[in-house]
Design an enzyme around this catalytic site. Structure first.
Site, PDB file in Angstrom:
ATOM      1  N   SER A   1       0.833  -1.390   0.000  1.00 17.85           N
ATOM      2  CA  SER A   1       0.055  -0.060   0.256  1.00 17.85           C
ATOM      3  C   SER A   1       0.871   1.363   0.057  1.00 17.85           C
ATOM      4  O   SER A   1       0.229   2.448  -0.067  1.00 17.85           O
ATOM      5  CB  SER A   1      -0.976  -0.047   1.164  1.00 17.85           C
ATOM      6  OG  SER A   1      -0.096   0.084   2.377  1.00 17.85           O
TER       7      SER A   1
ATOM      8  N   LYS B   1      -6.348   4.796   7.962  1.00 18.58           N
ATOM      9  CA  LYS B   1      -5.156   5.606   7.588  1.00 18.58           C
ATOM     10  C   LYS B   1      -5.547   7.246   7.435  1.00 18.58           C
ATOM     11  O   LYS B   1      -4.743   7.843   8.016  1.00 18.58           O
ATOM     12  CB  LYS B   1      -4.852   5.072   6.370  1.00 18.58           C
ATOM     13  CG  LYS B   1      -4.438   3.662   6.228  1.00 18.58           C
ATOM     14  CD  LYS B   1      -3.943   3.204   4.954  1.00 18.58           C
ATOM     15  CE  LYS B   1      -3.300   2.013   4.878  1.00 18.58           C
ATOM     16  NZ  LYS B   1      -2.980   1.402   3.520  1.00 18.58           N
TER      17      LYS B   1
END
Length: 586
Positions: free
Chosen positions: A437, A480
């Site tokens: 990611s 996040k």
């Protein structure tokens, strides 16, 4: 602030519940079988098992093995069997002194006469399942077990329970195959004091286990696994229209009523749906797990003895605060500048990536920004992944790094190796890093270092990249974004901070109300992109590729820097090599 069509509005940040507002008033309109609506495969398999007359009547269900699941499956099986004619199974043991005889079943109240009930247990011992023979003052007593009560009906058991006690499983399987249950002495060294006739047995069996347990069962008993019926207790529901959402709400309402809780009020559903989306990670997928639903409802009920919006929000806020100690302490390290994260200014070769932190034993993950840096220098084109070199990078992270490098080399269209070497690292990271990611953030940091163009530190990035530059979805998106927002908010929002995410992750958003409010007030921003070159203008203020022949862009700057370095190297070569190089070029 660069405004683009990829910028999300505040309405995109949570599931759109307004279009389903009419559903909440229809939940109590009619009584339906809510389990059948959300678990049609399970219902069909249970019905098939009930009607099965030949072969070994075994149903394998891929599900959790706790009491809530077993009780729910057993209850549904009992409802299916309730339409059948009542029959008696087993028999009646007549004991006179040391003589035990078996008589046909005639009285349903007798302990060894079955009426086709459905029984379940998440853990069983030998005596609990098969009963036992007791000798008290020279008098024989027979005690029934779970299998006697379920005779003529269905027994629902945990698969791991039987795998942990293989002799128990072998005896149960043999009894079902023979159609009779033979009594055994509890002490292998001594036989039974008297001969006891075997009890006729007619039993259907449901074994519940997760995929690992089912795989172990297939390996240990492949023949029986092949004969068994298979189905799943589906853990989530795909919501395509109002009917799907209505079925889910009715299922949740029935779970509440079964647990003796009040029916949820109309305003209870929107916050429950938002929390459900956070749990599944998808705006179009809702959880069916009765344990998860009960936890939300029980905690909300404790707030005010009703299931309403206020009680659920209060319960969720209290739980978040209760579980936030570790996350807050780690964020304090950033705010106290013990972990260096920049949220203002511009830096060449440095970018804020986004990561999710999970600790064993901690109930929930949380998001944190990670400072990723890149330095370049004249070299042989080697890209050094410091995490991998230090054995702190996992295989998936290494794969993402190689894919990102392949995309960049292809975009540069070089006829010779890149004359620069680069080093990328997660700064102040002392544990293993894995996942791809961060590959988009690493690509942007590498481009910034090669082009000598600074990156805006007010923007964080997450997403993985393929070899064609497409940005792919990542996990933990809500955590996040909220992790970076928390740091920016604590330092005071500037109105220019934000996060870049993959466009295919929009459906996974269910952000906290603080983030939604900040985006609505234009104090924080979220961009969703499809390609890596869409992130670079947002981060650097310069396009990756220019449509004009001599236009300034990041790609041209890198190519010019490569050309200058090649010319410098050529000018330092001895004159015969320079002449040879000129000859090769012509």
């Amino acid at each position: 602030m660069i405004l683009t069509s990829s910028q999300l509005t505040w309405q995109d940040l949570q599931p759109n519940i307004t279009e389903y507002a009419s559903v909440f008033s229809r939940i109590a309109d009619e009584e339906t079988d809510s389990l059948a609506a959300v678990q049609p495969r399970l219902l069909d398999a249970l019905t098939y098992l009930h009607q099965q007359r030949e072969g070994f009547p075994l149903l394998l269900v891929c599900s959790q093995e706790n009491m809530d699941y077993l009780a729910l499956i057993a209850h549904q099986m009992a409802r299916i069997a309730s339409d059948s004619d009542t029959q008696l199974f087993g028999g009646h043991y007549h004991i006179i002194a040391d003589n035990v005889t078996l008589q046909p079943p005639g009285d349903a109240s007798h302990p060894f006469t079955g009426t086709g009930q459905t029984e379940f247990a998440d853990w069983i011992e030998n005596d609990q399942l098969f009963g036992c023979v007791r000798l008290h003052r020279e008098r024989i007593q027979l005690e029934p077990g779970l299998i006697h009560r379920a005779n003529g009906g269905t027994l629902v058991l945990s698969l791991r329970t039987l795998q942990a006690q293989p002799l128990l499983w072998l005896r149960l399987k043999r009894a079902m195959q023979l159609g009779r249950l033979e009594w055994q002495s509890p002490d292998e060294r001594h036989p039974l004091p008297v001969s006891i006739p075997a009890l006729p047995l007619s039993l259907k069996l449901v074994l519940c286990g997760d995929r690992d347990a089912l795989a172990a069962f297939q390996e240990s008993d492949p023949e029986l696994h092949e004969l068994a019926t298979y189905t799943e207790f589906e853990e989530n529901l795909q919501v395509a229209d109002e009917d799907d959402l209505l079925a889910w709400c009715r299922w949740a309402k029935d779970v509440a009523l079964e647990a003796k809780l009040p029916a949820p009020q109309a305003d209870f559903w929107p916050p429950l749906l938002r929390e459900a989306v956070r749990y599944t990670g998808d705006q179009e997928v809702l959880p069916l797990c009765p344990r998860w639903l009960l936890r939300q409802m029980r905690e909300a009920f404790m707030q005010g003895n009703v299931l309403s919006e206020a009680t659920l929000i209060g319960a969720l806020e209290t739980r978040n605060w209760r579980e936030a100690f570790l996350a807050e302490r780690m964020r304090d390290e950033i705010l106290l500048k013990q972990i260096l994260i920049e949220t203002e200014g511009d830096v060449v070769g440095q970018i804020n990536g986004l990561s999710v932190v999970e600790f064993p034993g901690h109930p929930r993950p949380w998001g944190e920004p990670s400072r990723i840096t890149c330095v370049v220098h004249p070299g042989d084109g080697e890209f050094t992944d410091v995490e991998r070199k230090a054995e702190l990078g996992g295989n998936i992270h290494a794969k993402g790094m190689m894919i990102m490098q392949a995309y960049l080399i292809a975009e540069l269209e070089l006829e010779q190796p890149l004359p620069f070497s680069a080093s990328l690292v997660f700064e102040q990271s002392y544990s293993e890093v894995d996942g791809d990611s961060a590959s988009l953030a690493e690509l942007c940091a590498l481009v910034s270092a090669l082009a000598n163009q600074p990156v805006n530190q007010q923007i964080a990035v997450t997403g993985s990249v393929d070899q064609f530059g497409n940005v792919q979805p990542v996990g933990g998106l809500n955590e996040k974004i909220e992790g970076f927002f928390t740091i920016c908010n604590e330092r005071e929002l500037t109105g220019e901070q934000g996060v870049i995410i993959p466009a295919c992750n929009i459906r996974h958003l269910s952000l906290s109300q603080d983030v939604v409010d900040a985006v609505q007030q234009a104090r924080f921003h979220i961009w969703a992109i499809d390609r890596a070159d869409e992130a670079l203008p947002l981060l650097t203020g310069m396009a990756w590729r220019s449509e004009e022949e001599n236009g300034d862009c990041l790609l041209r700057r890198i190519q010019e820097r490569i050309s200058q370095l090649n010319q410098q190297e050529a000018s330092h070569r001895p004159w015969p090599l320079r002449w040879l190089n000129w000859f090769n070029q012509n």
